[in-house]
Design a protein around this motif. Structure first.
Motif, PDB file in Angstrom:
ATOM      1  N   PRO A 115      23.885 -31.107  69.728  1.00  0.00           N
ATOM      2  CA  PRO A 115      24.657 -31.851  68.967  1.00  0.00           C
ATOM      3  C   PRO A 115      24.230 -32.836  67.917  1.00  0.00           C
ATOM      4  O   PRO A 115      24.858 -33.423  67.042  1.00  0.00           O
ATOM      5  N   PHE A 116      22.784 -32.433  67.655  1.00  0.00           N
ATOM      6  CA  PHE A 116      22.043 -33.143  66.748  1.00  0.00           C
ATOM      7  C   PHE A 116      22.063 -32.309  65.210  1.00  0.00           C
ATOM      8  O   PHE A 116      21.652 -32.729  64.357  1.00  0.00           O
ATOM      9  N   SER A 117      22.701 -31.100  65.474  1.00  0.00           N
ATOM     10  CA  SER A 117      22.709 -30.316  64.043  1.00  0.00           C
ATOM     11  C   SER A 117      24.006 -30.512  63.486  1.00  0.00           C
ATOM     12  O   SER A 117      24.936 -30.598  64.127  1.00  0.00           O
ATOM     13  N   ASP A 118      23.962 -30.609  62.153  1.00  0.00           N
ATOM     14  CA  ASP A 118      25.163 -30.606  61.391  1.00  0.00           C
ATOM     15  C   ASP A 118      25.987 -29.341  61.572  1.00  0.00           C
ATOM     16  O   ASP A 118      27.017 -29.609  61.434  1.00  0.00           O
ATOM     17  N   GLU A 119      25.627 -28.421  62.016  1.00  0.00           N
ATOM     18  CA  GLU A 119      25.979 -27.002  62.197  1.00  0.00           C
ATOM     19  C   GLU A 119      26.837 -27.105  63.639  1.00  0.00           C
ATOM     20  O   GLU A 119      27.581 -25.831  63.980  1.00  0.00           O
ATOM     21  N   LYS A 120      26.285 -28.033  64.532  1.00  0.00           N
ATOM     22  CA  LYS A 120      26.879 -27.983  66.042  1.00  0.00           C
ATOM     23  C   LYS A 120      26.535 -26.738  66.481  1.00  0.00           C
ATOM     24  O   LYS A 120      27.528 -25.909  67.099  1.00  0.00           O
ATOM     25  N   ASP A 121      25.454 -26.298  66.237  1.00  0.00           N
ATOM     26  CA  ASP A 121      24.857 -24.968  66.885  1.00  0.00           C
ATOM     27  C   ASP A 121      25.254 -24.842  68.299  1.00  0.00           C
ATOM     28  O   ASP A 121      24.921 -25.572  69.263  1.00  0.00           O
ATOM     29  N   VAL A 122      25.899 -23.837  68.680  1.00  0.00           N
ATOM     30  CA  VAL A 122      26.236 -23.023  70.178  1.00  0.00           C
ATOM     31  C   VAL A 122      25.078 -22.266  70.324  1.00  0.00           C
ATOM     32  O   VAL A 122      24.859 -21.237  69.347  1.00  0.00           O
ATOM     33  N   LEU A 123      24.436 -22.342  71.254  1.00  0.00           N
ATOM     34  CA  LEU A 123      23.190 -21.567  71.651  1.00  0.00           C
ATOM     35  C   LEU A 123      23.290 -20.538  72.614  1.00  0.00           C
ATOM     36  O   LEU A 123      24.463 -20.041  72.871  1.00  0.00           O
ATOM     37  N   GLU A 124      22.528 -20.196  73.463  1.00  0.00           N
ATOM     38  CA  GLU A 124      22.347 -19.221  74.402  1.00  0.00           C
ATOM     39  C   GLU A 124      23.398 -19.621  75.908  1.00  0.00           C
ATOM     40  O   GLU A 124      23.533 -21.092  75.934  1.00  0.00           O
ATOM     41  N   GLU A 125      24.068 -18.662  76.570  1.00  0.00           N
ATOM     42  CA  GLU A 125      24.817 -19.067  77.594  1.00  0.00           C
ATOM     43  C   GLU A 125      24.006 -19.815  78.719  1.00  0.00           C
ATOM     44  O   GLU A 125      22.746 -19.548  79.011  1.00  0.00           O
ATOM     45  N   ILE A 126      24.815 -20.625  79.443  1.00  0.00           N
ATOM     46  CA  ILE A 126      24.217 -21.381  80.612  1.00  0.00           C
ATOM     47  C   ILE A 126      24.359 -20.508  81.775  1.00  0.00           C
ATOM     48  O   ILE A 126      25.480 -20.103  81.992  1.00  0.00           O
ATOM     49  N   THR A 127      23.304 -20.450  82.400  1.00  0.00           N
ATOM     50  CA  THR A 127      23.381 -19.233  83.629  1.00  0.00           C
ATOM     51  C   THR A 127      23.181 -20.051  84.813  1.00  0.00           C
ATOM     52  O   THR A 127      23.550 -19.419  86.047  1.00  0.00           O
ATOM     53  N   PHE A 128      22.938 -21.321  84.864  1.00  0.00           N
ATOM     54  CA  PHE A 128      22.920 -22.194  86.158  1.00  0.00           C
ATOM     55  C   PHE A 128      24.517 -22.544  86.452  1.00  0.00           C
ATOM     56  O   PHE A 128      25.299 -22.657  85.862  1.00  0.00           O
ATOM     57  N   LYS A 129      24.549 -23.309  87.715  1.00  0.00           N
ATOM     58  CA  LYS A 129      25.741 -23.619  88.354  1.00  0.00           C
ATOM     59  C   LYS A 129      26.311 -24.843  87.522  1.00  0.00           C
ATOM     60  O   LYS A 129      25.596 -25.841  87.481  1.00  0.00           O
ATOM     61  N   ILE A 130      27.413 -24.502  87.057  1.00  0.00           N
ATOM     62  CA  ILE A 130      28.197 -25.842  86.628  1.00  0.00           C
ATOM     63  C   ILE A 130      28.968 -26.612  87.776  1.00  0.00           C
ATOM     64  O   ILE A 130      30.045 -25.586  88.186  1.00  0.00           O
ATOM     65  N   ASN A 131      28.695 -27.527  88.036  1.00  0.00           N
ATOM     66  CA  ASN A 131      29.442 -28.467  89.344  1.00  0.00           C
ATOM     67  C   ASN A 131      30.836 -29.157  88.705  1.00  0.00           C
ATOM     68  O   ASN A 131      31.713 -29.103  89.447  1.00  0.00           O
ATOM     69  N   GLY A 132      30.795 -29.564  87.393  1.00  0.00           N
ATOM     70  CA  GLY A 132      31.855 -30.302  86.929  1.00  0.00           C
ATOM     71  C   GLY A 132      31.773 -30.715  85.600  1.00  0.00           C
ATOM     72  O   GLY A 132      30.544 -30.441  84.987  1.00  0.00           O
ATOM     73  N   TRP A 133      32.730 -31.348  84.980  1.00  0.00           N
ATOM     74  CA  TRP A 133      32.627 -31.732  83.324  1.00  0.00           C
ATOM     75  C   TRP A 133      33.308 -33.100  83.320  1.00  0.00           C
ATOM     76  O   TRP A 133      34.208 -33.461  84.182  1.00  0.00           O
ATOM     77  N   ILE A 134      33.217 -33.761  82.172  1.00  0.00           N
ATOM     78  CA  ILE A 134      33.998 -34.958  81.813  1.00  0.00           C
ATOM     79  C   ILE A 134      34.659 -34.782  80.508  1.00  0.00           C
ATOM     80  O   ILE A 134      34.007 -34.350  79.574  1.00  0.00           O
ATOM     81  N   GLN A 135      35.836 -35.026  80.225  1.00  0.00           N
ATOM     82  CA  GLN A 135      36.701 -34.830  79.426  1.00  0.00           C
ATOM     83  C   GLN A 135      36.135 -35.803  78.365  1.00  0.00           C
ATOM     84  O   GLN A 135      35.931 -35.321  77.115  1.00  0.00           O
ATOM     85  N   ASN A 136      36.339 -37.009  78.555  1.00  0.00           N
ATOM     86  CA  ASN A 136      35.950 -37.944  77.351  1.00  0.00           C
ATOM     87  C   ASN A 136      35.189 -38.878  77.901  1.00  0.00           C
ATOM     88  O   ASN A 136      35.308 -39.817  78.433  1.00  0.00           O
ATOM     89  N   LEU A 137      33.854 -38.891  77.429  1.00  0.00           N
ATOM     90  CA  LEU A 137      32.962 -39.962  77.589  1.00  0.00           C
ATOM     91  C   LEU A 137      32.725 -40.671  76.495  1.00  0.00           C
ATOM     92  O   LEU A 137      32.051 -40.211  75.550  1.00  0.00           O
ATOM     93  N   PRO A 138      32.743 -42.087  76.587  1.00  0.00           N
ATOM     94  CA  PRO A 138      32.708 -42.726  75.289  1.00  0.00           C
ATOM     95  C   PRO A 138      31.295 -42.959  74.984  1.00  0.00           C
ATOM     96  O   PRO A 138      30.444 -43.009  75.688  1.00  0.00           O
ATOM     97  N   ALA A 139      30.942 -43.087  73.795  1.00  0.00           N
ATOM     98  CA  ALA A 139      29.611 -43.462  73.098  1.00  0.00           C
ATOM     99  C   ALA A 139      29.688 -44.963  73.236  1.00  0.00           C
ATOM    100  O   ALA A 139      30.279 -45.668  72.648  1.00  0.00           O
ATOM    101  N   TYR A 140      28.243 -45.303  73.397  1.00  0.00           N
ATOM    102  CA  TYR A 140      28.105 -46.720  73.186  1.00  0.00           C
ATOM    103  C   TYR A 140      27.604 -46.810  71.583  1.00  0.00           C
ATOM    104  O   TYR A 140      26.728 -46.448  71.106  1.00  0.00           O
ATOM    105  N   LEU A 141      28.419 -47.980  71.146  1.00  0.00           N
ATOM    106  CA  LEU A 141      28.216 -47.996  69.746  1.00  0.00           C
ATOM    107  C   LEU A 141      27.289 -49.468  69.378  1.00  0.00           C
ATOM    108  O   LEU A 141      27.184 -49.648  68.331  1.00  0.00           O
ATOM    109  N   GLY A 142      27.016 -50.085  70.520  1.00  0.00           N
ATOM    110  CA  GLY A 142      26.156 -51.377  70.297  1.00  0.00           C
ATOM    111  C   GLY A 142      25.836 -51.892  68.930  1.00  0.00           C
ATOM    112  O   GLY A 142      25.332 -52.733  68.438  1.00  0.00           O
TER     113      GLY A 142
END
Length: 77
Positions: free
Chosen positions: A50-77
């Protein structure tokens, strides 16, 4: 923040999500959160920069994905 279990529930759209991943270690599993990219077309998760301006998608994750979060707000402090 409610986790959505995977693979029972899959994101409908491709894009970045926060995921819970488990990977094997010597004495069991190590579970951690990570920002990953999901491909809805292939039902696969990828490492993501997420730090890249190109939003680089890299290699596939081979470990177990347990779950995901749809919308996680960012702290704008």
């Amino acid at each position: 923040m409610n986790w959505i279990s995977y693979p029972a529930n899959k994101p409908e759209k491709s894009g970045p999500y926060v995921v819970s991943i488990s990977r094997p270690v010597e004495n069991g599993d190590y579970t951690f959160s990570y920002k990953a990219y999901y491909s809805a077309e292939t039902d696969r998760w990828f490492k993501y920069n997420p730090f890249s301006d190109e939003k680089d998608v890299l290699e596939e994750i081979t470990f177990k994905i347990n779950g995901w979060i749809q919308n996680l707000p960012a702290y704008l402090g």
